[in-house]
Motif scaffolding. Structure first.
Motif, PDB file in Angstrom:
ATOM      1  N   MET A   1      35.732 -25.803  -5.628  1.00  0.00           N
ATOM      2  CA  MET A   1      35.654 -26.280  -7.144  1.00  0.00           C
ATOM      3  C   MET A   1      36.634 -25.057  -7.693  1.00  0.00           C
ATOM      4  O   MET A   1      36.576 -23.911  -7.448  1.00  0.00           O
ATOM      5  CB  MET A   1      34.383 -26.053  -7.460  1.00  0.00           C
ATOM      6  N   ALA A   2      37.873 -25.773  -8.423  1.00  0.00           N
ATOM      7  CA  ALA A   2      38.645 -25.119  -9.120  1.00  0.00           C
ATOM      8  C   ALA A   2      38.238 -24.754 -10.509  1.00  0.00           C
ATOM      9  O   ALA A   2      38.156 -25.862 -11.368  1.00  0.00           O
ATOM     10  CB  ALA A   2      40.025 -25.408  -9.212  1.00  0.00           C
ATOM     11  N   VAL A   3      37.873 -23.714 -11.043  1.00  0.00           N
ATOM     12  CA  VAL A   3      37.310 -23.466 -12.232  1.00  0.00           C
ATOM     13  C   VAL A   3      37.997 -22.249 -12.890  1.00  0.00           C
ATOM     14  O   VAL A   3      38.329 -21.255 -12.320  1.00  0.00           O
ATOM     15  CB  VAL A   3      35.946 -23.214 -12.388  1.00  0.00           C
ATOM     16  N   HIS A   4      38.652 -22.567 -14.097  1.00  0.00           N
ATOM     17  CA  HIS A   4      39.583 -21.550 -14.684  1.00  0.00           C
ATOM     18  C   HIS A   4      38.430 -20.339 -15.112  1.00  0.00           C
ATOM     19  O   HIS A   4      37.442 -20.543 -15.405  1.00  0.00           O
ATOM     20  CB  HIS A   4      40.147 -22.040 -15.874  1.00  0.00           C
ATOM     21  N   PRO A   5      38.922 -19.198 -15.258  1.00  0.00           N
ATOM     22  CA  PRO A   5      38.033 -17.868 -15.634  1.00  0.00           C
ATOM     23  C   PRO A   5      37.544 -18.081 -17.074  1.00  0.00           C
ATOM     24  O   PRO A   5      36.320 -17.573 -17.129  1.00  0.00           O
ATOM     25  CB  PRO A   5      39.035 -16.875 -15.505  1.00  0.00           C
ATOM     26  N   SER A   6      38.350 -18.784 -17.901  1.00  0.00           N
ATOM     27  CA  SER A   6      37.607 -18.753 -19.435  1.00  0.00           C
ATOM     28  C   SER A   6      36.582 -19.787 -19.477  1.00  0.00           C
ATOM     29  O   SER A   6      36.116 -20.081 -20.354  1.00  0.00           O
ATOM     30  CB  SER A   6      39.039 -19.017 -20.176  1.00  0.00           C
ATOM     31  N   ALA A   7      36.568 -20.843 -18.533  1.00  0.00           N
ATOM     32  CA  ALA A   7      35.652 -21.921 -18.537  1.00  0.00           C
ATOM     33  C   ALA A   7      34.201 -21.467 -18.502  1.00  0.00           C
ATOM     34  O   ALA A   7      33.868 -20.625 -17.822  1.00  0.00           O
ATOM     35  CB  ALA A   7      35.895 -22.947 -17.561  1.00  0.00           C
ATOM     36  N   ILE A   8      33.342 -22.089 -19.144  1.00  0.00           N
ATOM     37  CA  ILE A   8      31.822 -21.871 -19.142  1.00  0.00           C
ATOM     38  C   ILE A   8      31.200 -23.190 -18.654  1.00  0.00           C
ATOM     39  O   ILE A   8      31.084 -24.139 -19.044  1.00  0.00           O
ATOM     40  CB  ILE A   8      31.267 -21.807 -20.556  1.00  0.00           C
ATOM     41  N   ILE A   9      30.360 -22.949 -17.406  1.00  0.00           N
ATOM     42  CA  ILE A   9      29.581 -23.781 -16.911  1.00  0.00           C
ATOM     43  C   ILE A   9      28.105 -23.171 -16.880  1.00  0.00           C
ATOM     44  O   ILE A   9      27.579 -22.379 -16.345  1.00  0.00           O
ATOM     45  CB  ILE A   9      29.843 -24.218 -15.418  1.00  0.00           C
ATOM     46  N   GLU A  10      27.352 -23.796 -17.849  1.00  0.00           N
ATOM     47  CA  GLU A  10      25.942 -23.248 -18.106  1.00  0.00           C
ATOM     48  C   GLU A  10      25.321 -23.568 -16.831  1.00  0.00           C
ATOM     49  O   GLU A  10      25.226 -24.648 -16.077  1.00  0.00           O
ATOM     50  CB  GLU A  10      25.364 -23.866 -19.479  1.00  0.00           C
ATOM     51  N   ALA A  11      24.145 -22.820 -16.700  1.00  0.00           N
ATOM     52  CA  ALA A  11      22.903 -22.917 -15.487  1.00  0.00           C
ATOM     53  C   ALA A  11      22.373 -24.316 -15.865  1.00  0.00           C
ATOM     54  O   ALA A  11      21.940 -24.601 -16.825  1.00  0.00           O
ATOM     55  CB  ALA A  11      22.096 -22.063 -15.705  1.00  0.00           C
ATOM     56  N   GLY A  12      22.188 -25.082 -14.698  1.00  0.00           N
ATOM     57  CA  GLY A  12      21.619 -26.374 -14.932  1.00  0.00           C
ATOM     58  C   GLY A  12      22.582 -27.560 -14.908  1.00  0.00           C
ATOM     59  O   GLY A  12      22.058 -28.634 -14.833  1.00  0.00           O
ATOM     60  N   ALA A  13      23.930 -27.337 -15.287  1.00  0.00           N
ATOM     61  CA  ALA A  13      24.821 -28.434 -15.182  1.00  0.00           C
ATOM     62  C   ALA A  13      25.205 -28.225 -13.697  1.00  0.00           C
ATOM     63  O   ALA A  13      25.285 -27.492 -12.792  1.00  0.00           O
ATOM     64  CB  ALA A  13      26.249 -27.733 -15.680  1.00  0.00           C
ATOM     65  N   GLU A  14      25.477 -29.979 -13.288  1.00  0.00           N
ATOM     66  CA  GLU A  14      25.953 -30.063 -11.967  1.00  0.00           C
ATOM     67  C   GLU A  14      27.529 -30.357 -11.770  1.00  0.00           C
ATOM     68  O   GLU A  14      27.710 -31.544 -12.400  1.00  0.00           O
ATOM     69  CB  GLU A  14      25.032 -31.277 -11.524  1.00  0.00           C
ATOM     70  N   VAL A  15      28.121 -29.708 -11.054  1.00  0.00           N
ATOM     71  CA  VAL A  15      29.465 -30.048 -10.965  1.00  0.00           C
ATOM     72  C   VAL A  15      30.039 -30.098  -9.581  1.00  0.00           C
ATOM     73  O   VAL A  15      29.485 -29.205  -8.932  1.00  0.00           O
ATOM     74  CB  VAL A  15      30.475 -28.675 -11.504  1.00  0.00           C
ATOM     75  N   HIS A  16      30.354 -31.254  -9.197  1.00  0.00           N
ATOM     76  CA  HIS A  16      30.934 -31.408  -7.891  1.00  0.00           C
ATOM     77  C   HIS A  16      31.755 -30.459  -7.226  1.00  0.00           C
ATOM     78  O   HIS A  16      32.727 -30.047  -8.150  1.00  0.00           O
ATOM     79  CB  HIS A  16      31.345 -32.805  -7.732  1.00  0.00           C
TER      80      HIS A  16
END
Length: 258
Positions: A1-16
């Motif tokens: 998974m490519a996630v930019h360092p400034s992005a926020i993925i909250e706990a409980g979100a599901e990202v493939h």
């Protein structure tokens, strides 16, 4: 998974694992991001939003946001469910559901141009295009293969039939039946969507039959019920049945010819 360092993925979100999340984007708790989705910069995906595969969400778009309805409270929120292979361009806003259990639903392969909007509890089918700043109020239903031009405003609870095209700056206040071209400050039918029908493989015989059906229903001077019954008898086909079923199901009234 490519996630930019400034992005926020909250706990409980599901990202493939195959999805991409761009800079400054926020994926809230409860959101689901499907395979190969591309979430670009400064996007907000609200909780309760579910995206299928291969969706592209461009800069500044917001999916599943609070409905623009004064009766909204957080506990009344219903899901926003999105299929696969859609594109949401810059600044697009899609509200979550509010008043129906299914919530807001977007199908597959739709293209939402910049700053277009779909309100709460809308039902948008497949292969539709909404041009820049086109606006669907709450509870609007759009079938499939429709083209909604720039700055079109569709009234709440109105239905848009399949293979229609709506000209720019048009206000749609009544149901718009399938296969037609509509235009005007208040929408009127100005003909068939001939270009769209040809592009989607409708034969000359089909187009001629659709034209004859509309002429009989709207321009023969017959009562609507009589026109529908005669069209069904004289021009039996799936296209005729689609027109008749749409008109008979209307609760807002049907847009007529100008």
């Amino acid at each position: 998974m490519a996630v930019h360092p400034s992005a926020i993925i909250e706990a409980g979100a599901e990202v493939h694992p195959s999805a991409e999340i761009g800079p400054w984007s926020l994926i809230e708790t409860g959101a689901v991001i499907g395979a190969e989705c591309r979430i670009e910069s400064s996007v907000r995906i609200y909780g309760g939003t579910r995206l299928g595969a291969r969706n592209r969400v461009c800069h500044g778009a917001t999916l599943g946001s609070e409905p623009q309805d004064l009766s909204f409270t957080p506990e009344r929120a219903r899901p926003l469910v999105i299929g696969s292979d859609n594109c949401f361009r810059e600044g697009v806003n899609i509200s979550c559901g509010l008043k129906s259990e299914r919530g807001t639903h977007i199908g597959h392969r739709n293209y939402f141009m910049a700053y277009s909007h779909a309100g709460h509890d809308c039902l948008v089918g497949d292969d539709n295009i909404l041009a820049n700043t086109a606006t669907l109020a709450g509870h609007v239903e759009v079938a499939h293969h429709c083209f909604v031009s720039g700055q079109v405003a569709v009234h709440q609870f109105a239905r848009i039939g399949a293979y229609t095209m709506i000209g720019g700056l048009t206000g749609v206040t009544k149901d718009l039946p399938p296969f037609v071209l509509a235009n005007g400050q208040r929408a009127v039918i100005v003909g068939l969507n001939l270009v769209g029908l040809k592009r989607h493989g409708f034969s000359s015989e089909q187009r001629a039959r659709i034209k004859a059906v509309y002429r009989l229903i709207f321009r023969s001077g017959r009562r609507l019920a009589d026109g529908l019954a005669e069209a069904q008898q004289r021009y039996p086909s799936d296209d005729t049945e689609a027109i008749i079923a749409f008109i008979r199901a209307s609760e807002r009234g049907v847009t007529g010819f100008g």
